[in-house]
Write an enzyme that holds these catalytic residues in place. Structure first.
Site, PDB file in Angstrom:
ATOM      1  N   HIS A  21       3.043  54.446  24.797  1.00  0.00           N
ATOM      2  CA  HIS A  21       4.291  54.496  25.122  1.00  0.00           C
ATOM      3  C   HIS A  21       5.065  53.589  26.074  1.00  0.00           C
ATOM      4  O   HIS A  21       4.191  52.466  26.289  1.00  0.00           O
ATOM      5  CB  HIS A  21       4.394  55.827  26.036  1.00  0.00           C
ATOM      6  N   HIS A  48      -2.980  54.636  26.170  1.00  0.00           N
ATOM      7  CA  HIS A  48      -4.064  55.298  27.146  1.00  0.00           C
ATOM      8  C   HIS A  48      -4.656  56.229  26.409  1.00  0.00           C
ATOM      9  O   HIS A  48      -4.359  56.662  25.165  1.00  0.00           O
ATOM     10  CB  HIS A  48      -3.244  56.333  28.005  1.00  0.00           C
ATOM     11  N   ASP A  86      -1.711  63.014  19.631  1.00  0.00           N
ATOM     12  CA  ASP A  86      -2.833  62.053  19.157  1.00  0.00           C
ATOM     13  C   ASP A  86      -2.587  61.160  18.221  1.00  0.00           C
ATOM     14  O   ASP A  86      -1.751  61.296  17.396  1.00  0.00           O
ATOM     15  CB  ASP A  86      -4.049  62.887  18.856  1.00  0.00           C
ATOM     16  N   HIS A  87      -3.020  59.697  18.666  1.00  0.00           N
ATOM     17  CA  HIS A  87      -2.549  58.636  17.914  1.00  0.00           C
ATOM     18  C   HIS A  87      -1.221  58.474  17.554  1.00  0.00           C
ATOM     19  O   HIS A  87      -0.819  58.107  16.307  1.00  0.00           O
ATOM     20  CB  HIS A  87      -3.597  58.568  16.621  1.00  0.00           C
TER      21      HIS A  87
END
Length: 147
Positions: A21, A48, A86-87
């Site tokens: 992000h 992260h 996720d991902h």
């Protein structure tokens, strides 16, 4: 033997997801964003490995001995957390963050709201989002603080 009163318990389960992000507010200038968010405002973003701990609370069922079936909680977390986040590039792949800054606080709110739509009414107790080992947000569904 006298009947036992209902017992309340909290049940927690964790998952880990990876996402990137950029901390950037459309309400601020480029200079203000850089000053506020520093290196986390990098135009190319940063990533992260988030750890999320979801806690539910309820009565221990006298027949099953459970607050909630962990298999069900695992499936709800898969749908509310892993599939959308996720991902992913949170700012580009998750519509919610196109208008909301993708801070850990707002990620916790997103997860809370997503889980609320899936879990039985009133069972969700808290969502913890660990952005790093040092940075953790705990959200319990509160909307505002009355001043």
């Amino acid at each position: 033997m006298s009947p036992r009163s209902a017992r309340l318990a909290r049940l927690s389960r964790s998952v880990t997801f990876s996402a990137c992000h950029r901390l950037h507010s459309k309400s601020l200038s480029e200079e203000e964003n850089l000053k506020l968010f520093g290196k986390c405002n990098n135009p190319n973003g940063h990533g992260h490995n988030y750890k999320v701990v979801v806690t539910v609370r309820g009565e221990i069922d006298p027949v099953s001995g459970m607050v909630m079936n962990l298999t069900d909680l695992k499936e709800y977390m898969q749908e509310a957390i892993m599939e959308p986040l996720d991902h992913k590039n949170l700012d580009k792949d998750v519509p919610y963050f196109s208008e909301v800054v993708s801070t850990t606080e707002n990620i916790a709110v997103f997860i809370w709201d997503s889980l609320q739509q899936l879990l039985p009414q009133g069972i969700l107790y808290k969502v913890e989002v660990h952005e790093t080992e040092q940075n953790v947000v705990v959200y319990k569904g509160e909307e505002t603080i009355v001043k």
